[in-house]
Design an enzyme around this catalytic site. Structure first.
Site, PDB file in Angstrom:
ATOM      1  N   TYR A 124     -12.114  -1.670   4.455  1.00  0.00           N
ATOM      2  CA  TYR A 124     -12.552  -0.832   5.577  1.00  0.00           C
ATOM      3  C   TYR A 124     -14.013  -1.070   5.947  1.00  0.00           C
ATOM      4  O   TYR A 124     -14.547  -0.397   6.821  1.00  0.00           O
ATOM      5  CB  TYR A 124     -12.373   0.655   5.233  1.00  0.00           C
ATOM      6  CG  TYR A 124     -10.949   1.115   5.383  1.00  0.00           C
ATOM      7  CD1 TYR A 124      -9.962   0.628   4.528  1.00  0.00           C
ATOM      8  CD2 TYR A 124     -10.579   2.024   6.357  1.00  0.00           C
ATOM      9  CE1 TYR A 124      -8.654   1.037   4.658  1.00  0.00           C
ATOM     10  CE2 TYR A 124      -9.271   2.429   6.500  1.00  0.00           C
ATOM     11  CZ  TYR A 124      -8.310   1.940   5.645  1.00  0.00           C
ATOM     12  OH  TYR A 124      -7.013   2.341   5.775  1.00  0.00           O
ATOM     13  N   ASP A 225       0.880  -0.434  -7.242  1.00  0.00           N
ATOM     14  CA  ASP A 225       2.301  -0.473  -6.863  1.00  0.00           C
ATOM     15  C   ASP A 225       3.133   0.389  -7.807  1.00  0.00           C
ATOM     16  O   ASP A 225       3.997   1.158  -7.386  1.00  0.00           O
ATOM     17  CB  ASP A 225       2.827  -1.919  -6.788  1.00  0.00           C
ATOM     18  CG  ASP A 225       2.290  -2.822  -7.887  1.00  0.00           C
ATOM     19  OD1 ASP A 225       1.404  -2.377  -8.636  1.00  0.00           O
ATOM     20  OD2 ASP A 225       2.752  -3.963  -8.003  1.00  0.00           O
TER      21      ASP A 225
END
Ligand code: NAI
Length: 361
Positions: A124, A225
């Site tokens: 970001y 994950d």
């Protein structure tokens, strides 16, 4: 003395939900003087700028802001006004509690998690190289030279900076938050097995900081994950999660899903000296002006804001009123009804009225 607080109404559903939140906050009896300033699309139309300087000046002066969601304009070169505000004011910690309220339709009961997302760097950071540009070509050539690895020359590149400095301050923030809020455990979420020099650094720093809190707060590590799967299977195993920016964004929405949806997920962006409170959700343009959006996320962001300014009693009262209205299930928006097409669902402002009603009792 009234509390001086900056109000950014937002756009899309922003105006409706922030107006509902302001009415509920005021009904708690806290003396607040709002400094209302425009950012985003509305500001662009009025001033020619998406993020006028007076918005940042107002927050710097007042130190606290309540912000409605802002649409990210497409094709302006501006990545996101929301991200720009966080970066300009160095609001490095994004705190997003994910809690189930009785009456909310969710697969789970009694979830009480807190996400602490790093807000200032990672993918970001806005350092990107567009495919086909000369600077991208020269970067690819340099990377190939330095790494002895081939890259496709028609690639776009986004840079993922993770620093020791920012990792240390966010992990320390998470541990301090855990201590102050009687939490038991902090889980560091990462992908250090693959991204050894970025996530690996984040994890290494997390381990160092965790050692300082040993015996007081339990420390755990989880690969992102696996974390996604664990959260949908066993969310009760987790307490405070600390994550780099991108994983924090994704896992926040996953956790919002666990507790009944984006309509009830509040958030705060906190820096050393100031803080901006806003819902996790965006401006949901399809519901703009329809008096349909759930104001709860914004109202609960207001409760977080009240705690930040040390109006704890008012914050407790507000959260309790929201909780009662949700538990009764009558005066709630479409998303909180067992059937979203239920015609008895109320609008944004009517749900706020019901909460205000509880506050007045
Ligand atoms: P979104 O969060 O605005 O909406 C996704 C869906 O979630 C909506 O279509 C709706 O079904 C549901 N939803 C969201 N808020 C709700 C509420 N209060 N009540 C009931 N249902 C609700 O995400 P989307 O569509 O990806 O983004 C729309 C715009 O908002 C984009 O321009 C995006 O960049 C911006 N955005 C702004 C944020 C901010 O101001 N902090 C955060 C996220 C997105």
């Amino acid at each position: 003395m009234p509390h001086k607080i900056t109000l950014i109404p937002g756009d899309g559903i922003g105006y409706e939900v922030s107006h509902a939140a302001v009415r509920c906050i005021e009904a708690c009896g806290v003396d607040i003087q709002w400094d209302s300033v425009l950012a985003g699309q509305d500001a662009l139309e009025k001033t020619g700028e998406l993020l006028p300087q007076n918005v940042l000046d107002s927050i710097k002066k007042n130190k606290v802001a309540l912000k409605g969601p802002l649409t990210t304009p497409i094709g302006t070169g501006f990545r996101s006004v929301n991200v720009a505000i966080r970066q300009a004011l160095d609001l490095f910690a994004c705190v997003r509690p994910a809690k189930t309220y009785p009456g909310v339709k969710s697969r789970f009961k009694d979830i009480n998690l807190v996400i602490v997302r790093e807000n200032s760097e990672d993918l970001y950071a806005g350092i990107e190289f567009q495919e086909g540009k000369p600077e991208t070509e020269s970067l690819i050539t340099q990377i190939e030279k330095d790494t002895k690895k081939n890259m496709r020359h028609d690639s776009g590149i986004s840079i993922k900076p993770i620093s020791k400095f920012a990792s240390e301050r966010i992990v320390r923030f998470a541990f301090e938050y855990a201590l102050e809020n009687n939490r038991k455990k902090v889980t560091c979420v990462h992908k250090a097995n693959i991204m050894k020099f970025t996530d690996g650094l984040f994890l290494q720093i997390a381990r160092q900081v965790a050692a300082e809190f040993s015996g007081r707060i339990i420390f755990e590590e989880a690969i992102v994950d696996n974390m996604a799967m664990q959260l949908v299977q066993k969310p009760h195993n987790y307490d405070v999660l600390v994550l780099p920016n991108l994983y924090g964004d994704i896992i926040s929405d996953l956790c919002a899903g666990l507790i009944g949806g984006l309509g009830i997920a509040p958030g705060a962006n906190i820096g050393r000296e100031m803080a901006v409170f806003e819902a996790v959700h965006g401006s949901a343009p399809k519901y703009k002006g329809k008096n349909k959006a759930n104001p709860t996320a914004m109202i609960l962001s207001g409760a977080l804001m009240l705690r930040y300014i040390k109006e704890n009693k008012a914050a407790d009262k507000l959260e309790q009123a929201v909780s009662q209205v949700i538990a009764e299930g009558k005066s709630v928006t479409y998303d909180l009804k067992p059937d979203p097409l239920d015609v008895s669902a109320v609008g944004t402002s009517q749900m706020a009225d019901a909460i205000i009603d509880k506050l007045k009792r």
